[in-house]
Design a protein around this motif. Sequence first.
Motif, PDB file in Angstrom:
ATOM      1  N   GLU A   1       0.807  -1.215   0.000  1.00 44.73           N
ATOM      2  CA  GLU A   1       0.000   0.000   0.000  1.00 44.73           C
ATOM      3  C   GLU A   1       0.844   1.271   0.000  1.00 44.73           C
ATOM      4  N   GLN A   2       2.163   1.161   0.251  1.00 47.80           N
ATOM      5  CA  GLN A   2       3.029   2.333   0.195  1.00 47.80           C
ATOM      6  C   GLN A   2       3.668   2.528  -1.185  1.00 47.80           C
ATOM      7  N   VAL A   3       3.466   1.582  -2.076  1.00 50.06           N
ATOM      8  CA  VAL A   3       4.032   1.661  -3.425  1.00 50.06           C
ATOM      9  C   VAL A   3       3.055   2.404  -4.328  1.00 50.06           C
ATOM     10  N   VAL A   4       3.497   3.546  -4.856  1.00 46.93           N
ATOM     11  CA  VAL A   4       2.612   4.363  -5.691  1.00 46.93           C
ATOM     12  C   VAL A   4       2.901   4.208  -7.182  1.00 46.93           C
ATOM     13  N   ARG A   5       3.989   3.566  -7.524  1.00 48.70           N
ATOM     14  CA  ARG A   5       4.344   3.394  -8.945  1.00 48.70           C
ATOM     15  C   ARG A   5       5.097   2.088  -9.116  1.00 48.70           C
ATOM     16  N   ILE A   6       4.798   1.385 -10.196  1.00 57.51           N
ATOM     17  CA  ILE A   6       5.521   0.163 -10.541  1.00 57.51           C
ATOM     18  C   ILE A   6       5.986   0.272 -11.983  1.00 57.51           C
ATOM     19  N   HIS A   7       7.284   0.076 -12.216  1.00 59.36           N
ATOM     20  CA  HIS A   7       7.838  -0.016 -13.564  1.00 59.36           C
ATOM     21  C   HIS A   7       8.446  -1.401 -13.747  1.00 59.36           C
ATOM     22  N   ALA A   8       8.735  -1.753 -14.966  1.00 59.50           N
ATOM     23  CA  ALA A   8       9.366  -3.035 -15.235  1.00 59.50           C
ATOM     24  C   ALA A   8      10.255  -2.899 -16.455  1.00 59.50           C
ATOM     25  N   SER A   9      11.342  -3.647 -16.465  1.00 61.24           N
ATOM     26  CA  SER A   9      12.273  -3.608 -17.591  1.00 61.24           C
ATOM     27  C   SER A   9      11.646  -4.303 -18.784  1.00 61.24           C
ATOM     28  N   SER A  10      12.208  -4.029 -19.952  1.00 58.13           N
ATOM     29  CA  SER A  10      11.749  -4.682 -21.181  1.00 58.13           C
ATOM     30  C   SER A  10      12.760  -5.728 -21.609  1.00 58.13           C
ATOM     31  N   GLY A  11      13.246  -6.506 -20.668  1.00 61.99           N
ATOM     32  CA  GLY A  11      14.263  -7.512 -20.962  1.00 61.99           C
ATOM     33  C   GLY A  11      13.825  -8.493 -22.029  1.00 61.99           C
ATOM     34  N   THR A  12      14.785  -8.934 -22.820  1.00 61.76           N
ATOM     35  CA  THR A  12      14.466  -9.833 -23.922  1.00 61.76           C
ATOM     36  C   THR A  12      14.465 -11.291 -23.502  1.00 61.76           C
ATOM     37  N   THR A  13      15.005 -11.611 -22.329  1.00 65.37           N
ATOM     38  CA  THR A  13      15.022 -12.992 -21.867  1.00 65.37           C
ATOM     39  C   THR A  13      14.538 -13.032 -20.427  1.00 65.37           C
ATOM     40  N   GLY A  14      13.839 -14.115 -20.093  1.00 63.04           N
ATOM     41  CA  GLY A  14      13.394 -14.278 -18.722  1.00 63.04           C
ATOM     42  C   GLY A  14      12.302 -13.301 -18.349  1.00 63.04           C
TER      43      GLY A  14
END
Length: 433
Positions: free
Chosen positions: A82-95
């Motif tokens: 509940e304290q996390v206001v933003r989530i990003h993620a990498s665009s990795g090509t593997t895994g």
Amino acid sequence: MIWNQQYETMPRDELRKLQLLRLKQLVENVYHRVPFYRDAFDKAGVKPEDIKSLDDLKRLPFTYKQDMRDNYPFGMFAVPQEQVVRIHASSGTTGKPTVVGYTARDIDTWAELMARTVSAAGVGRGDILQNAYGYGLFTGGLGAHYGAEKVGASVIPISGGNSKKQLMLLKDFGSTAISCTPSYALSLYETAVEEGVKREDLKLKVGIFGAEPWTEAMRQEIEAKWQIDAVDIYGLSEIIGPGVGYECIEEKRGMHISEDHFIVETINPDTGEVLPAGEEGELVFTTITKEAIPLIRYRTRDITRLITDPCRCGRSFVRMNKVTGRSDDMLIIRGVNVFPSQVEAIIVTKAELSPHYLLIIDRVDNLDTLEIQIELAEGIFMDRISRLQELSRSVEKEIKDMIGVTCKVRIVEHKTIARSEGKAQRVLDRRKL
């Protein structure tokens, strides 16, 4: 322009005291809140109370990208969801992608770091920044956006691609700055020439470029074609996004690392040994102010060297040279270590050639082969086969002499190699390794 005099010009002894204080708080925090780090510390035989000086940092275990994937999606978080206001993620090509989160304070920190970045490029109130970094899960777009707004600049959130519209807005809106990858800056220039856009109709004065390695020669080409200052920035999603390091427009001699938020090391990528400043090695970062997903000794795989000499701009932070490559992107061809940026450094010295190239690696009869396709520069037409052969042989020889690998160079017509609106795709590896 220096955005934050208090921290960017802080005396080194005060800075080290601040780093130690924040490091102690960090290790105490992650040991009790992140099971991964508790286990890693216990295996390494170290407790939070063992960290008494900055030299004790080397006692702590490394963190790897795979660790983040193994704890996908939220296992590395140090705060409740509940304290996390933003989530990003990498665009990795593997895994699986690498997931990063931000608290409200993390977002404020990120904006502060990017405010320092754009200020160092001379961008401030009254400027118009055309932000052509990608928005979405990629951290580049939003990072640059909030930093520019914090310094009072107007932001055009156009994101990447759509070059004709980019050019229209550059002209009609009077953009004074642009942020994008350096390879896209050159691609956009080609479109400008095709569309008949005149430089005198633009107000552009500076480009803030990052997200991929680029050479000093490539900087000179961008500056000559666009008639702007081109500054380099450094960041990665795992650490916070763009804003970790930034060049000052006055010197353009290494990127200042915000050491009040990050402790940086360079290590031998094979042994993990910490190297003295000035020796080329792999960058390792410890985030000492992040709340949502703090990382200890994160191995970036980026290869460079640190500069400790004072910068004439007045900032006291250590600087890093341009990244020469990545240890995990390094190509091993017939036992020779090859970085695409090494090849680029040779190509850009040839006036007849453009910086658009593709390395094609294959394996024939159990032997590695390397073909390098290189485009002719704009407006160059090689109607003499003998000149093409001479130019190809010249590049082949320089690559052999400087890098130590034999290759076949094939020169192709301008705009033959596919363009990318994000990070340029420089390698096609057909080997089944």
